[in-house]
Write a protein that holds these residues in place. Structure first.
Motif, PDB file in Angstrom:
ATOM      1  N   VAL A   1       4.322   3.778  -3.122  1.00  0.00           N
ATOM      2  CA  VAL A   1       3.266   3.304  -4.015  1.00  0.00           C
ATOM      3  C   VAL A   1       1.897   3.647  -3.416  1.00  0.00           C
ATOM      4  O   VAL A   1       0.991   4.091  -4.127  1.00  0.00           O
ATOM      5  CB  VAL A   1       3.402   1.776  -4.281  1.00  0.00           C
TER       6      VAL A   1
ATOM      7  N   GLY B   1       3.549   0.643   8.588  1.00  0.00           N
ATOM      8  CA  GLY B   1       4.552   0.012   9.448  1.00  0.00           C
ATOM      9  C   GLY B   1       4.943   0.931  10.591  1.00  0.00           C
ATOM     10  O   GLY B   1       4.981   0.521  11.751  1.00  0.00           O
ATOM     11  N   SER B   2       5.244   2.206  10.294  1.00  0.00           N
ATOM     12  CA  SER B   2       5.775   3.085  11.337  1.00  0.00           C
ATOM     13  C   SER B   2       5.134   4.477  11.351  1.00  0.00           C
ATOM     14  O   SER B   2       5.636   5.367  12.030  1.00  0.00           O
ATOM     15  CB  SER B   2       7.292   3.223  11.155  1.00  0.00           C
ATOM     16  N   HIS B   3       4.057   4.666  10.594  1.00  0.00           N
ATOM     17  CA  HIS B   3       3.374   5.972  10.602  1.00  0.00           C
ATOM     18  C   HIS B   3       1.973   5.872  11.189  1.00  0.00           C
ATOM     19  O   HIS B   3       1.108   6.707  10.913  1.00  0.00           O
ATOM     20  CB  HIS B   3       3.314   6.564   9.194  1.00  0.00           C
TER      21      HIS B   3
ATOM     22  N   SER C   1       2.691  -3.618   1.440  1.00  0.00           N
ATOM     23  CA  SER C   1       3.823  -3.701   2.365  1.00  0.00           C
ATOM     24  C   SER C   1       5.047  -4.262   1.622  1.00  0.00           C
ATOM     25  O   SER C   1       4.925  -4.792   0.519  1.00  0.00           O
ATOM     26  CB  SER C   1       3.454  -4.565   3.574  1.00  0.00           C
TER      27      SER C   1
ATOM     28  N   THR D   1       2.918   1.963 -11.156  1.00  0.00           N
ATOM     29  CA  THR D   1       2.453   0.871 -10.298  1.00  0.00           C
ATOM     30  C   THR D   1       1.052   1.183  -9.774  1.00  0.00           C
ATOM     31  O   THR D   1       0.165   0.321  -9.738  1.00  0.00           O
ATOM     32  CB  THR D   1       3.431   0.681  -9.110  1.00  0.00           C
TER      33      THR D   1
END
Ligand SMILES: NC(=O)c1ccc[n+]([C@@H]2O[C@H](COP(=O)([O-])OP(=O)(O)OC[C@H]3O[C@@H](n4cnc5c(N)ncnc54)[C@H](OP(=O)(O)O)[C@@H]3O)[C@@H](O)[C@H]2O)c1
Length: 334
Positions: A1, A32-34, A85, A314
């Protein structure tokens, strides 16, 4: 999104400037992880999307790494934060904390995450008013279709007495695939393969996602705080392939139906599989489409139908909220 929003902002850049006199610059991203990035001069969103899609980290772009979303927010004191998130049905965290910090810092907060709406709408809306900013969440129910703004901006003096809808795409798709002859397990695998169902699909299958949406609509539109746990909930596990095929043979369909009704001063909310006749307005809501019928004191049943939504839909809801935060509501105000 988030990536769909970035692409939409880029595509609409000129139009926003020409039609609304709105110019934007992305100054921070925290994932989160990038990785994370702060760049007051502006981040090239196209480059950031390509980097993340190829598995890279944001720190390799011009700017400074900032760490967590809260650390990024502490560097900002104006603008709009998009909270995108993953949803947490039980507590709404960490999104709730991100939004609270953004509002405290004087930023508008726009989210597609249902968690903070059901676990913090009253608190966050009060905080936004106190700070003279907006907390907006159009994309949390039915993606980009206007639901909250429909009530806020276009239905003055109408009272919402109840609603009934199909609000969970994953279960709707699974039941449709079972109608085509696939087993429950095959249908779940297929929904996962095309990216509709999550790796752990229980949030959809057991009715949690639908219950969160019922709780959000009741809390915000009917003014009665409701948690997902207070919604009477049954998922689709009890519906067998035989049930679905037998119904199809009789021209009927099983769907996971969301409902709420005012009862005295309270409201009851329910999510359950329902056997629908062909004449039912929800019978034709197939695939990933969703629909809700509002029952009001002033109009006949009013239905919003959204066909085949995706992350781009969205993203549109987020863009519309971005404009509302920046320019104020385009309808009745609020
Ligand atoms: N998909 C839709 O069309 C749709 C429709 C309506 C509402 N929503 C809601 O919109 C939100 C985003 O959906 P999505 O499909 O884009 O989910 P997604 O693909 O799982 O993406 C989640 C994003 O959040 C980041 N993230 C994870 N944990 C984080 C943390 N603790 N702090 C900051 N960032 C974190 C992830 O970063 P990494 O990738 O680096 O881990 C990723 O960028 C969800 O709340 C979802 O329920 C989605």
């Amino acid at each position: 999104v988030g990536r769909a929003l970035a692409q939409l902002l880029i595509r609409k850049r000129l139009e926003l400037r020409q039609r609304y006199d709105v110019a934007w610059r992305a100054v921070g991203i925290s994932t989160g992880s990038h990785g994370s990035l702060w760049s007051p001069d502006g981040i090239d969103l196209d480059q950031a999307c390509r980097l993340v899609e190829s598995g890279g980290r944001l720190e390799s772009l011009p700017g400074e790494p900032v760490g967590t979303p809260l650390a990024l927010l502490d560097r900002l004191d104006t603008g709009v934060m998009f909270e995108l998130s993953p949803v947490n049905y039980e507590t709404g965290q960490p999104a709730l904390g991100h939004i609270e910090r953004a509002l405290q810092r004087g930023l508008h907060a726009v989210t597609a995450n249902k968690g903070p709406v059901v676990h913090g709408a009253v608190l966050l809306s009060a905080l936004a008013r106190e700070q003279s900013v907006r907390f907006l969440f159009e994309s949390t129910v039915m993606d980009g279709a206007p639901i909250f703004s429909l009530w806020r901006e276009t239905l003055p003096a109408a009272e919402l007495r109840g609603f009934r809808g199909v609000l969970n795409s994953t279960t709707n798709m699974i039941l449709g695939l079972m109608e085509d002859g696939q087993s429950f397990e095959q249908a779940v695998s297929k929904a996962q393969a095309i990216g509709i169902a999550e790796t752990d699909p229980s949030g959809d299958i057991d009715g949690w996602d639908a219950s969160v949406k019922v709780a959000a609509l009741v809390s915000v539109l009917m003014g009665v705080p409701m948690t997902p746990q207070q919604v009477e909930r049954r998922g689709i596990r009890e519906i067998s392939l035989t049930d679905v095929q037998t119904a199809a043979g009789r021209g009927q369909r099983w769907k996971l139906v969301c409902e709420a009704q005012r009862q005295g001063k309270g409201v009851s909310g329910r999510v359950q599989p329902v056997l629908l006749q062909a004449e039912d307005p929800l019978y034709g809501v197939t695939g990933t489409s969703s629909a809700v019928t509002f029952l009001t004191d002033s109009l006949g049943p009013l239905t919003v139908l959204e066909q085949d939504p995706g992350p781009e839909t969205t993203a549109y809801g987020l863009l519309a909220d971005f404009l509302r935060a920046t320019l104020g509501d385009l309808g009745l105000g609020g």
